[in-house]
Scaffold this motif. Sequence first.
Motif, PDB file in Angstrom:
ATOM      1  N   GLY A   1       0.812  -1.162   0.003  1.00  7.67           N
ATOM      2  CA  GLY A   1      -0.014  -0.031   0.004  1.00  7.67           C
ATOM      3  C   GLY A   1       0.758   1.192   0.003  1.00  7.67           C
ATOM      4  N   ARG A   2       2.139   1.327   0.358  1.00 10.76           N
ATOM      5  CA  ARG A   2       2.918   2.442   0.568  1.00 10.76           C
ATOM      6  C   ARG A   2       4.380   2.151   0.265  1.00 10.76           C
ATOM      7  N   ARG A   3       5.116   3.230   0.240  1.00 12.52           N
ATOM      8  CA  ARG A   3       6.684   2.843   0.105  1.00 12.52           C
ATOM      9  C   ARG A   3       7.388   2.768   1.480  1.00 12.52           C
ATOM     10  N   PRO A   4       7.556   1.804   1.754  1.00 15.40           N
ATOM     11  CA  PRO A   4       8.502   1.683   3.378  1.00 15.40           C
ATOM     12  C   PRO A   4       9.640   2.301   3.397  1.00 15.40           C
ATOM     13  N   PRO A   5      10.448   2.851   4.436  1.00 11.28           N
ATOM     14  CA  PRO A   5      11.723   3.459   4.570  1.00 11.28           C
ATOM     15  C   PRO A   5      12.795   2.366   4.132  1.00 11.28           C
ATOM     16  N   VAL A   6      12.475   1.142   4.125  1.00 12.05           N
ATOM     17  CA  VAL A   6      13.374   0.091   3.573  1.00 12.05           C
ATOM     18  C   VAL A   6      12.777  -0.852   2.899  1.00 12.05           C
ATOM     19  N   SER A   7      13.451  -1.521   2.102  1.00 11.88           N
ATOM     20  CA  SER A   7      12.634  -2.575   1.160  1.00 11.88           C
ATOM     21  C   SER A   7      12.042  -3.745   2.135  1.00 11.88           C
ATOM     22  N   VAL A   8      10.936  -4.390   1.704  1.00  7.46           N
ATOM     23  CA  VAL A   8      10.540  -5.717   2.490  1.00  7.46           C
ATOM     24  C   VAL A   8      11.673  -6.750   2.689  1.00  7.46           C
ATOM     25  N   GLU A   9      12.468  -6.973   1.847  1.00 13.35           N
ATOM     26  CA  GLU A   9      13.518  -7.897   1.881  1.00 13.35           C
ATOM     27  C   GLU A   9      14.488  -7.503   3.272  1.00 13.35           C
ATOM     28  N   GLU A  10      14.816  -6.393   3.057  1.00 15.30           N
ATOM     29  CA  GLU A  10      15.773  -5.821   4.175  1.00 15.30           C
ATOM     30  C   GLU A  10      15.070  -5.816   5.550  1.00 15.30           C
ATOM     31  N   GLU A  11      13.861  -5.439   5.554  1.00 17.89           N
ATOM     32  CA  GLU A  11      13.163  -5.298   6.849  1.00 17.89           C
ATOM     33  C   GLU A  11      12.894  -7.019   7.397  1.00 17.89           C
ATOM     34  N   MET A  12      12.489  -7.858   6.291  1.00 16.28           N
ATOM     35  CA  MET A  12      12.461  -9.063   6.764  1.00 16.28           C
ATOM     36  C   MET A  12      13.806  -9.703   7.394  1.00 16.28           C
ATOM     37  N   ALA A  13      14.916  -9.644   6.604  1.00 13.95           N
ATOM     38  CA  ALA A  13      15.950  -9.914   7.072  1.00 13.95           C
ATOM     39  C   ALA A  13      16.587  -9.341   8.487  1.00 13.95           C
ATOM     40  N   ARG A  14      16.185  -8.144   8.677  1.00  7.92           N
ATOM     41  CA  ARG A  14      16.415  -7.587  10.129  1.00  7.92           C
ATOM     42  C   ARG A  14      15.701  -8.135  10.968  1.00  7.92           C
ATOM     43  N   LEU A  15      14.472  -8.432  10.790  1.00  6.80           N
ATOM     44  CA  LEU A  15      13.573  -9.056  11.705  1.00  6.80           C
ATOM     45  C   LEU A  15      14.122 -10.723  11.984  1.00  6.80           C
ATOM     46  N   GLU A  16      14.649 -11.532  11.047  1.00  2.61           N
ATOM     47  CA  GLU A  16      14.946 -12.528  11.166  1.00  2.61           C
ATOM     48  C   GLU A  16      16.496 -12.732  12.085  1.00  2.61           C
ATOM     49  N   ALA A  17      17.196 -11.769  11.677  1.00  4.34           N
ATOM     50  CA  ALA A  17      18.543 -11.602  12.283  1.00  4.34           C
ATOM     51  C   ALA A  17      18.186 -11.143  13.956  1.00  4.34           C
ATOM     52  N   ALA A  18      17.256 -10.267  14.012  1.00  4.26           N
ATOM     53  CA  ALA A  18      16.963  -9.764  15.479  1.00  4.26           C
ATOM     54  C   ALA A  18      16.596 -11.308  16.241  1.00  4.26           C
ATOM     55  N   ARG A  19      15.796 -12.034  15.639  1.00  5.46           N
ATOM     56  CA  ARG A  19      15.159 -13.490  16.418  1.00  5.46           C
ATOM     57  C   ARG A  19      16.304 -14.195  16.474  1.00  5.46           C
ATOM     58  N   LEU A  20      17.136 -14.478  15.893  1.00  6.61           N
ATOM     59  CA  LEU A  20      18.391 -15.327  15.975  1.00  6.61           C
ATOM     60  C   LEU A  20      19.300 -14.953  16.787  1.00  6.61           C
ATOM     61  N   ALA A  21      19.414 -13.409  17.032  1.00  6.75           N
ATOM     62  CA  ALA A  21      20.159 -12.953  18.065  1.00  6.75           C
ATOM     63  C   ALA A  21      19.892 -13.103  19.516  1.00  6.75           C
ATOM     64  N   GLY A  22      18.465 -13.327  19.767  1.00  9.85           N
ATOM     65  CA  GLY A  22      17.960 -13.700  20.928  1.00  9.85           C
ATOM     66  C   GLY A  22      16.722 -12.857  21.390  1.00  9.85           C
TER      67      GLY A  22
END
Length: 708
Positions: free
Chosen positions: A630-651
């Motif tokens: 619906g709108r253009r996020p500040p970062v791409s979907v791939e980057e946001e998903m990658a950041r979310l997964e990295a955060a989950r793996l970090a703890g």
Amino acid sequence: MDLEAGPIRPRSDGGGPAVGKETDGCNVRKDLFLAYKTLGVVFGGLVTSPLYVYPSMNLSSPTEADYLGIYSIMFWTLTLIGVVKYVCIALNADDHGEGGTFAMYSLLCRHADIGILPSKKVYSEEEALLDNQSAMARRPSKLGKFFEQSITARRVLLFIAVLGMCMLIGDGILTPAISVLSAIDGLRGPFPAVSRPVVEALSAAILIGLFLLQKFGTSRVSFLFSPIMAAWTFTTPIIGLYSIIHYYPGIFKAISPYYIVHFFLRNKRQGWQLLGGTVLCITGAEAMFADLGHFSRKAIQIAFLSSIYPSLVLTYAGQTAYLINNANDFADGFYKFVPRPVYWPMFVIATLAAIVASQSLISATFSVIKQSVVLDYFPRVKVVHTSQHKEGEVYSPEINYILMVLCVGVILGFGGGKAIGNAFGVVVIMVMLITTVLLTLVMIIIWRTPLVLAGLYFIPFFIMEGAYVSAVFTKIPEGGWLPFAVSIILALIMFGWYYGRQRKTEYEMTNKVSLEHLGELLARPEVQRVPGLCFFYSNTQDGLTPVLGHYIKNMSSLHTVTIFVTLRYLLVAKVDQSERILIRRLGPNGVYGCTVQYGYADSLTLEGGDDLAAQVMNCLRWHIQMDSAGRRPPVSVEEEMARLEAARLAGVVHVRGKMRFHVGEDAGWFDRIMLGFYEFLHGVCRPALPVLGMPLQQRVEIGMLYKV
């Protein structure tokens, strides 16, 4: 947090008025069935009152005219208070299916700005829309404006509601004690050798067994108890008819108010004092109102008008007819009027009915405690919903066992039923007088009843109940002090909790963290975004908790992905999975808001094999994908998903804020006492947020001291 809620299903359980609910033949049959079940739970105190009304009266040389006058008083008390006040009027003053004094206070708070603390209750969209439309369609009444503008009047109103709730809890202590004790006392007629301590021990054992059954829930108990109460309800009037025909066929002439006037003219002061005993004929009426959350209004009305009311009228008539011919048997007015051939069957039924009577007040006590906990006027105790279909059917283990200890203590401490009866009379009439006051306010402020009609209700009932109050107050030295002692203790607990919550709410609203301020905090060069996924729990509905600002300033960090989780309790059975978790991006990168909506039959620990954190993560991934369309996020979907997964793996860490008061030496003596008491209550009560299935090693509590 300003989070948008999806549509929520309205109630459809029959426990109260449901939006859009249709009435058809099926619902009529359901109400008739519920009316039968209602016999077993709601009317216990009322239907067993013949056991102890006459024994609680201190009569001296009673005459035929005295008994006719007493019966006339009881008949009109049952008719005016039981039928007119409660069945025809009070049952309509429910708060989304909940009854009782605190429900009326909640109703007033929702329709006028007269509350002290914001309610945590959230209703379905349809229910809230109807409330808002009703409030917008009418300007506040003059009385409503007076309460809105006067903090003193609002505090007095809160005190009245709290006192009514405390008195009803006192009723929940005394009804089981006096009902079971009066029933078991029937053993002493055929067996004079049975001592009073034996009767007390048997009564205490029966009550302990009853309290141990409470965890199974009202519905399951009512299936067992309804046949018992039906047997009592239909056998006692048959014996009453037998006594009327055999002893005094003209008893119903006493319906004429002439006999009331003649009774008071003849007995004067003693007649006024006897009101302390006659008031017990209507005991249980307030519990009937408070138990509204367990059954529908129509079911209660059908059961009362078709069986309870006529049964009581005939039973009291039969007792009076017997006593006119046996004037000095009033000390055991029930068992003496039972014919010898059916004595033992009636003893068994009376004992079982007394157990049911106890159930009605225990259920009512659970209901009012649940209401006050949800409204944040009582320390948090565990409240278990024992039905998947009725929001009002609840059980509290802590309250249950406290009631059990107090009931047994009353039986063993007071011994004789007369002292308990004196205490009982004080509770019964005080809570009824409070209901009259609150119901009048509901009429004027919410129903917009013309003042003339509201006065026609208020003046007669206030005078009648005021006369009863003046009579029972003379019994305070003879046992009537007990409910006042219990009520004072409960009121102190509630006021201490209320004062602490009010100060805490004021502080949180003044110091809450806005989204703009959060962005400023995170923009500071000393604040680092550390790896990991943080679930930050808060019960602040509007804005972010001050604990967040305290945490960032002192730790100079925030996790790369932080989800602020708020729980919302909805008055529905279950929230649909598509509406259960609502996600919103709050502005700064990696910061999200999450609202978890749940109903009274929902489980917050584990569902579908995933814990709450896993469910939130799944919803967040879906939200990121849908939001990008619906709108253009500040970062791409791939980057946001990658950041979310990295955060989950970090703890993963679950952070819960805990704000405590620090009362300094410069604080006033009142703050020292009240906030110290609040801190004690806060330390022993249950936490505001449930465990939610979090692993122990992932839980972190952030404390914050608020200096007073």
